[in-house]
Scaffold this motif. Sequence first.
Motif: not given
Length: 148
Positions: A31, A100-101, A117, A142-147
């Motif tokens: 991203r 990870r982020r 995207d 669209q991915r959030q950290d918790g993915g």
Amino acid sequence: MSVKSVVAAAALLALATPALADIEIRDAYARAAMANAKAGAAFMEIVNTGPEDDRLIGAASDISERVELHTHIDDGNGVMKMIEVEEGFAVPAGGAYMLRRGGDHVMFMGLRGPMNDGDTVNVTLTFEKAGDVAVAIPVDLQRQDGGM
């Protein structure tokens, strides 16, 4: 061709062939913060299914001018800073290592174009023992950290 020549040729071929990769890349995504960003990043789980520890020591891609292994550190004043990790990341035998982020990641610097995207970023990860591992990483804005 003599038996000795065949054995010698087979030995040379074995030495020239990279070790079978005991590395698996799972749940990778890339991203950028915005469409006109000059930098982006990739995140993933690196799984070492082999009997020996390995180390991610580099990465390459044609998406950007430079690709580096990065982490975040606290500068002592509560400000998080990204820095290159020249020694890479250890991946234990029979274990996994997360990129990870907000933590360790593959950093794309000097993007040559937008990361849209749904696009795919081709990256070659270089390991001390497994050698080069080519990965096609989807861009997921669209991915959030918790993915992970």
